[in-house]
Design a protein around this motif. Structure first.
Motif, short mmCIF file in Angstrom:
data_model
loop_
_atom_site.label_atom_id
_atom_site.label_comp_id
_atom_site.label_asym_id
_atom_site.label_seq_id
_atom_site.Cartn_x
_atom_site.Cartn_y
_atom_site.Cartn_z
N PRO A 11 -115.35 -102.43 -15.94
CA PRO A 11 -116.23 -101.81 -16.96
C PRO A 11 -115.46 -100.90 -17.92
CG PRO A 11 -117.27 -101.73 -14.83
CD PRO A 11 -115.87 -102.22 -14.59
N GLU A 12 -114.50 -100.14 -17.39
CA GLU A 12 -113.69 -99.27 -18.24
C GLU A 12 -112.84 -100.09 -19.22
OE1 GLU A 12 -110.14 -95.93 -17.92
OE2 GLU A 12 -111.01 -96.72 -16.08
N VAL A 14 -113.47 -103.14 -20.34
CA VAL A 14 -114.36 -103.76 -21.34
C VAL A 14 -114.77 -102.72 -22.38
CG1 VAL A 14 -116.64 -104.78 -21.69
CG2 VAL A 14 -115.17 -105.61 -19.84
N GLN A 15 -115.09 -101.53 -21.91
CA GLN A 15 -115.49 -100.45 -22.83
C GLN A 15 -114.34 -100.12 -23.79
OE1 GLN A 15 -116.38 -96.66 -20.91
NE2 GLN A 15 -118.29 -96.59 -22.07
N LYS A 16 -113.12 -100.07 -23.29
CA LYS A 16 -111.96 -99.77 -24.13
C LYS A 16 -111.70 -100.92 -25.10
CE LYS A 16 -109.65 -96.59 -24.14
NZ LYS A 16 -109.67 -95.40 -25.01
N GLU A 18 -113.85 -102.80 -26.48
CA GLU A 18 -114.83 -102.69 -27.57
C GLU A 18 -114.40 -101.69 -28.62
OE1 GLU A 18 -118.37 -101.86 -25.34
OE2 GLU A 18 -118.76 -103.98 -24.94
N LYS A 19 -113.57 -100.72 -28.24
CA LYS A 19 -113.11 -99.70 -29.18
C LYS A 19 -111.81 -100.06 -29.88
CE LYS A 19 -115.34 -96.00 -26.61
NZ LYS A 19 -115.15 -94.80 -25.81
N GLU A 24 -113.33 -106.68 -29.67
CA GLU A 24 -114.77 -106.82 -29.44
C GLU A 24 -115.11 -108.17 -28.82
OE1 GLU A 24 -113.46 -106.34 -32.57
OE2 GLU A 24 -113.76 -104.20 -32.84
N ALA A 27 -113.78 -108.47 -25.28
CA ALA A 27 -114.61 -107.71 -24.34
C ALA A 27 -115.78 -108.55 -23.85
CB ALA A 27 -115.12 -106.42 -25.00
N SER A 31 -116.24 -110.03 -20.00
CA SER A 31 -117.49 -109.75 -19.27
C SER A 31 -118.12 -111.05 -18.78
CB SER A 31 -118.48 -109.00 -20.15
OG SER A 31 -118.01 -107.73 -20.44
#
Length: 81
Positions: A11-12, A14-16, A18-19, A24, A27, A31
């Protein structure tokens, strides 16, 4: 591939992604591959997209050392091996 470690840190990652610029789509793909792996136990997609994420993180880190933590990259590498 260490499923338990990957499950905790994905999750971390994937979140990174996206940034990070250009991450994007990756990510979303990572997932999707993770959910697919949980259903069919075939790790090929997770490994491939995970390695792509590591490369993207390393590129982002070269441009800006604070963009992605070294720990995140190392954790993802360890989880995939």
């Amino acid at each position: 591939m260490q499923v338990e470690k990957l499950e905790k840190m994905l999750p971390e990652a994937v979140q990174k992604l996206e940034k990070v610029k250009g991450g994007e789509t990756l990510a979303a793909e990572l997932s999707w591959c993770w959910v697919s792996f949980q259903n069919d136990q075939n790790p090929a997609g997770v490994i491939q997209k995970g390695l792509e994420a590591i490369e993207l993180f390393k590129e982002a880190r070269e441009k800006n050392s604070k963009a992605v933590s070294k720990k995140l990259i190392e954790s993802l590498e360890k989880a995939l091996n």
